[in-house]
Design a protein around this motif. Structure first.
Motif, PDB file in Angstrom:
ATOM      1  N   GLY A  74      38.118  14.216  46.963  1.00  0.00           N
ATOM      2  CA  GLY A  74      36.745  14.107  47.079  1.00  0.00           C
ATOM      3  C   GLY A  74      36.355  13.364  48.043  1.00  0.00           C
ATOM      4  N   SER A  75      35.194  12.656  48.352  1.00  0.00           N
ATOM      5  CA  SER A  75      34.768  11.924  49.541  1.00  0.00           C
ATOM      6  C   SER A  75      34.563  10.631  49.150  1.00  0.00           C
ATOM      7  CB  SER A  75      33.294  12.577  49.909  1.00  0.00           C
ATOM      8  OG  SER A  75      33.601  13.844  50.542  1.00  0.00           O
ATOM      9  N   VAL A 127      32.981   8.568  57.012  1.00  0.00           N
ATOM     10  CA  VAL A 127      33.140   9.027  55.651  1.00  0.00           C
ATOM     11  C   VAL A 127      34.588   9.726  55.422  1.00  0.00           C
ATOM     12  CG1 VAL A 127      32.408  10.850  54.023  1.00  0.00           C
ATOM     13  CG2 VAL A 127      30.637   9.569  55.219  1.00  0.00           C
ATOM     14  N   THR A 183      36.787  12.349  53.646  1.00  0.00           N
ATOM     15  CA  THR A 183      36.676  13.546  52.764  1.00  0.00           C
ATOM     16  C   THR A 183      38.332  14.055  52.864  1.00  0.00           C
ATOM     17  OG1 THR A 183      34.799  14.037  53.795  1.00  0.00           O
ATOM     18  CG2 THR A 183      35.990  15.876  52.548  1.00  0.00           C
ATOM     19  N   SER A 184      38.646  14.357  51.514  1.00  0.00           N
ATOM     20  CA  SER A 184      40.085  14.641  50.963  1.00  0.00           C
ATOM     21  C   SER A 184      40.102  15.466  50.182  1.00  0.00           C
ATOM     22  CB  SER A 184      40.878  13.438  50.633  1.00  0.00           C
ATOM     23  OG  SER A 184      40.439  12.969  49.421  1.00  0.00           O
ATOM     24  N   LYS A 185      41.102  16.045  49.440  1.00  0.00           N
ATOM     25  CA  LYS A 185      41.200  16.936  48.412  1.00  0.00           C
ATOM     26  C   LYS A 185      40.693  16.292  47.275  1.00  0.00           C
ATOM     27  CE  LYS A 185      46.027  16.457  47.866  1.00  0.00           C
ATOM     28  NZ  LYS A 185      47.387  17.139  47.623  1.00  0.00           N
ATOM     29  N   GLN A 194      26.042  10.091  52.118  1.00  0.00           N
ATOM     30  CA  GLN A 194      25.986   9.683  53.546  1.00  0.00           C
ATOM     31  C   GLN A 194      24.839   8.813  54.143  1.00  0.00           C
ATOM     32  OE1 GLN A 194      27.804  11.519  56.097  1.00  0.00           O
ATOM     33  NE2 GLN A 194      28.760  13.040  55.089  1.00  0.00           N
ATOM     34  N   ASP A 245      26.691  14.219  47.980  1.00  0.00           N
ATOM     35  CA  ASP A 245      26.991  14.012  49.443  1.00  0.00           C
ATOM     36  C   ASP A 245      26.073  13.718  50.258  1.00  0.00           C
ATOM     37  OD1 ASP A 245      29.319  14.107  51.691  1.00  0.00           O
ATOM     38  OD2 ASP A 245      27.590  15.690  52.401  1.00  0.00           O
ATOM     39  N   TYR A 265      32.729   7.048  50.512  1.00  0.00           N
ATOM     40  CA  TYR A 265      31.361   6.723  51.506  1.00  0.00           C
ATOM     41  C   TYR A 265      31.476   5.113  51.822  1.00  0.00           C
ATOM     42  CZ  TYR A 265      29.993  11.234  49.730  1.00  0.00           C
ATOM     43  OH  TYR A 265      30.016  12.304  49.533  1.00  0.00           O
TER      44      TYR A 265
END
Length: 201
Positions: A26-27, A20, A22-24, A159, A155, A29
């Motif tokens: 958002g995520s 996954v 994840t950044s500033k 996931q 989230d 998938y």
């Protein structure tokens, strides 16, 4: 603003089990990540298991795809379709219903100017396949346009779904390798031999 799909592609390396991102912003998938293409869950899905497949390299419309990107997308669309339907609805073969949608340009409904294909599973409220008799004309139009009610992907669900779909993709690829349809590759990308040349998928 940078292209969000280019950001996702650059942040997720080619891998049989991509992590996954994840950044500033958002995520993301991912369910599939090769040197040529990447597939990930839509962040505002029309239905559970809504996946996007796109080339890693930026191309705003399908006419800009290279022959290798076109071949790779054509190879992965049925595999992703089977994997999504197995993961989301436990359906094998011809048993389910889903859309594959692609738009070119804003007037055609394209919202992100990076070529991408939507794979959208379709099921009724009870989890059963939607029959024509249960749908209104307006609902059919929404299906064709890829529209409908949309809520942000949570989230925990992102996931879980990305792992389930990726697991089904790995099973599909392993089966194709065992049957000799594709070759394993050093850099986490299956290959096909076409006219004596290897084509990375």
């Amino acid at each position: 603003m940078p292209c969000p799909f280019c950001m996702i592609a650059s942040g997720i390396p080619a891998s049989p089990s991509p992590p996954v991102l994840t950044s500033k912003f958002g995520s993301a998938y991912p369910v599939l990540s090769t040197p040529t293409v990447i597939a990930f869950l839509d962040i505002a899905p029309i239905a559970r298991g809504h996946v996007l497949l796109c080339p890693r390299q930026h191309s705003s419309k399908v006419i800009g795809l290279s022959p290798q990107e076109s071949a790779a997308i054509g190879f992965w669309l049925p595999i992703l379709s089977r994997a999504v339907m197995k993961a989301v609805h436990g359906q094998e073969g011809e048993g389910g219903s889903w859309n594959i949608l692609q738009a070119n340009g804003a007037e055609a409904g394209q919202t992100v100017p990076h070529t991408h294909f939507h794979i959208i599973p379709r099921a009724g409220a009870s989890g059963t396949e939607v029959g024509k008799s249960e749908m209104t004309d307006a609902e059919r139009k929404n299906l064709v346009l890829g529209e409908g009610p949309r809520a942000k992907l949570e989230d925990a669900e992102g996931q879980e779904l990305s792992k389930l779909i990726n697991h089904e993709i790995v099973k599909e690829v392993t089966g194709l390798e065992e049957q000799g349809f594709i070759l394993s590759s050093q850099d986490n990308a299956p290959c096909m031999k076409i006219e004596g040349r290897e084509l990375k998928l």
